[in-house]
Design a protein around this motif. Structure first.
Motif, PDB file in Angstrom:
ATOM      1  N   UNK A   1       5.940 -29.153 -44.569  1.00 21.05           N
ATOM      2  CA  UNK A   1       6.580 -29.690 -43.370  1.00 21.05           C
ATOM      3  C   UNK A   1       5.537 -29.776 -42.264  1.00 21.05           C
ATOM      4  N   UNK A   2       5.525 -30.885 -41.555  1.00 27.65           N
ATOM      5  CA  UNK A   2       4.558 -31.120 -40.488  1.00 27.65           C
ATOM      6  C   UNK A   2       5.241 -31.257 -39.142  1.00 27.65           C
ATOM      7  N   UNK A   3       4.504 -30.873 -38.108  1.00 29.38           N
ATOM      8  CA  UNK A   3       4.850 -31.235 -36.743  1.00 29.38           C
ATOM      9  C   UNK A   3       3.545 -31.638 -36.072  1.00 29.38           C
ATOM     10  N   UNK A   4       3.537 -32.801 -35.455  1.00 27.37           N
ATOM     11  CA  UNK A   4       2.379 -33.246 -34.697  1.00 27.37           C
ATOM     12  C   UNK A   4       2.353 -32.498 -33.372  1.00 27.37           C
ATOM     13  N   UNK A   5       1.164 -32.054 -32.970  1.00 25.90           N
ATOM     14  CA  UNK A   5       0.993 -31.356 -31.695  1.00 25.90           C
ATOM     15  C   UNK A   5      -0.186 -32.016 -30.995  1.00 25.90           C
ATOM     16  N   UNK A   6       0.095 -32.661 -29.876  1.00 24.97           N
ATOM     17  CA  UNK A   6      -0.931 -33.467 -29.206  1.00 24.97           C
ATOM     18  C   UNK A   6      -0.929 -33.248 -27.709  1.00 24.97           C
ATOM     19  N   UNK A   7      -2.115 -33.218 -27.138  1.00 28.57           N
ATOM     20  CA  UNK A   7      -2.225 -33.189 -25.687  1.00 28.57           C
ATOM     21  C   UNK A   7      -2.008 -34.576 -25.093  1.00 28.57           C
ATOM     22  N   UNK A   8      -1.956 -35.574 -25.931  1.00 30.10           N
ATOM     23  CA  UNK A   8      -1.757 -36.958 -25.503  1.00 30.10           C
ATOM     24  C   UNK A   8      -0.364 -37.106 -24.879  1.00 30.10           C
ATOM     25  N   UNK A   9      -0.271 -37.943 -23.876  1.00 26.50           N
ATOM     26  CA  UNK A   9       1.027 -38.164 -23.215  1.00 26.50           C
ATOM     27  C   UNK A   9       1.438 -39.632 -23.232  1.00 26.50           C
ATOM     28  N   UNK A  10       0.614 -40.501 -23.813  1.00 30.35           N
ATOM     29  CA  UNK A  10       0.918 -41.931 -23.841  1.00 30.35           C
ATOM     30  C   UNK A  10       2.014 -42.246 -24.857  1.00 30.35           C
ATOM     31  N   UNK A  11       2.687 -43.362 -24.630  1.00 27.80           N
ATOM     32  CA  UNK A  11       3.804 -43.770 -25.484  1.00 27.80           C
ATOM     33  C   UNK A  11       3.388 -43.944 -26.945  1.00 27.80           C
ATOM     34  N   UNK A  12       2.145 -44.347 -27.182  1.00 30.39           N
ATOM     35  CA  UNK A  12       1.667 -44.590 -28.539  1.00 30.39           C
ATOM     36  C   UNK A  12       1.771 -43.390 -29.464  1.00 30.39           C
ATOM     37  N   UNK A  13       1.625 -42.190 -28.921  1.00 30.24           N
ATOM     38  CA  UNK A  13       1.710 -40.994 -29.762  1.00 30.24           C
ATOM     39  C   UNK A  13       3.149 -40.787 -30.261  1.00 30.24           C
ATOM     40  N   UNK A  14       4.107 -41.154 -29.441  1.00 32.70           N
ATOM     41  CA  UNK A  14       5.504 -41.069 -29.861  1.00 32.70           C
ATOM     42  C   UNK A  14       5.822 -42.147 -30.902  1.00 32.70           C
ATOM     43  N   UNK A  15       5.248 -43.331 -30.721  1.00 36.89           N
ATOM     44  CA  UNK A  15       5.424 -44.407 -31.704  1.00 36.89           C
ATOM     45  C   UNK A  15       4.841 -44.002 -33.048  1.00 36.89           C
ATOM     46  N   UNK A  16       3.664 -43.364 -33.022  1.00 35.75           N
ATOM     47  CA  UNK A  16       3.042 -42.891 -34.262  1.00 35.75           C
ATOM     48  C   UNK A  16       3.946 -41.882 -34.963  1.00 35.75           C
ATOM     49  N   UNK A  17       4.468 -40.941 -34.218  1.00 36.07           N
ATOM     50  CA  UNK A  17       5.369 -39.944 -34.804  1.00 36.07           C
ATOM     51  C   UNK A  17       6.577 -40.626 -35.434  1.00 36.07           C
ATOM     52  N   UNK A  18       7.100 -41.645 -34.779  1.00 35.41           N
ATOM     53  CA  UNK A  18       8.224 -42.394 -35.329  1.00 35.41           C
ATOM     54  C   UNK A  18       7.856 -43.118 -36.612  1.00 35.41           C
ATOM     55  N   UNK A  19       6.688 -43.770 -36.618  1.00 35.27           N
ATOM     56  CA  UNK A  19       6.244 -44.476 -37.826  1.00 35.27           C
ATOM     57  C   UNK A  19       6.043 -43.519 -38.996  1.00 35.27           C
ATOM     58  N   UNK A  20       5.485 -42.341 -38.707  1.00 37.78           N
ATOM     59  CA  UNK A  20       5.229 -41.357 -39.755  1.00 37.78           C
ATOM     60  C   UNK A  20       6.467 -40.512 -40.079  1.00 37.78           C
TER      61      UNK A  20
END
Length: 180
Positions: free
Chosen positions: A63-82
């Motif tokens: 099981x994975x959880x992405x943990x990012x200091x990034x705050x841009x919308x693209x990081x949320x889109x990536x999480x959705x795609x994955x």
């Protein structure tokens, strides 16, 4: 071991053997950094070998959880795609984001591994909570200015240490290495 010394060091995520380096050591959960770990900083794409590795690891029950200091919308889109949960705006290496990410995937410190490309955010954050951390060489050299400054510190700390070698001819997921 110092707080800034990774438990293991790999050249890329697909060189981490899912069975030997994760499951056999009792890890069932992985907190995974985003930028320059699974997503290239220059093209903002997930390399094919990294995507295949993620799929195989999930099929193996990790099981994975992405943990990012990034705050841009693209990081949320990536999480959705994955189709992976994410904790963005994490302020790593501070503990709250790591704790929240473990909560999201019902993990605990003993069965969770942190994988990322930075000593000061990923490795230090994991070790501050008593967790194991694998460092990856960044996918590309392009990075944010403040991250490039931290890379100089990383070079001093890591000295001559080189990433562990991948199996000859194939990466740890068993597929030929192709960088696209």
């Amino acid at each position: 071991m110092t707080f800034l010394e990774p438990d293991r060091y790999f050249s890329r995520l697909s060189h981490v053997d899912i069975e030997r380096d994760i499951l056999a050591l009792g890890f069932r959960h992985v907190l995974l950094d985003v930028d320059n770990t699974i997503l290239t900083r220059d093209t903002h794409e997930v390399p094919r070998d990294v995507g295949v590795w993620l799929g195989r690891a999930r099929d193996a029950g990790i099981a994975f959880c992405l943990v990012s200091n990034n705050w841009h919308h693209g990081v949320y889109e990536l999480a959705g795609r994955l189709e992976l949960p994410i904790v963005a705006k994490a302020v790593k290496p501070l503990p709250p984001a790591f704790m929240y990410a473990m909560h999201k995937i019902q993990a605990n410190r003993k069965n969770t591994l942190v994988i990322g490309d930075q000593l000061v955010t990923d490795v230090l954050g994991a070790h501050a909570l008593g967790m194991k951390a694998y460092l990856l060489a960044p996918l590309v050299e392009q990075d944010l200015p403040h991250t490039l400054l931290l890379r100089n510190l990383e070079r001093v700390i890591m000295g001559e240490r080189k990433p562990e070698k991948a199996p000859t001819g194939a990466n740890a997921s068993g597929m030929e290495e192709r960088h696209e």
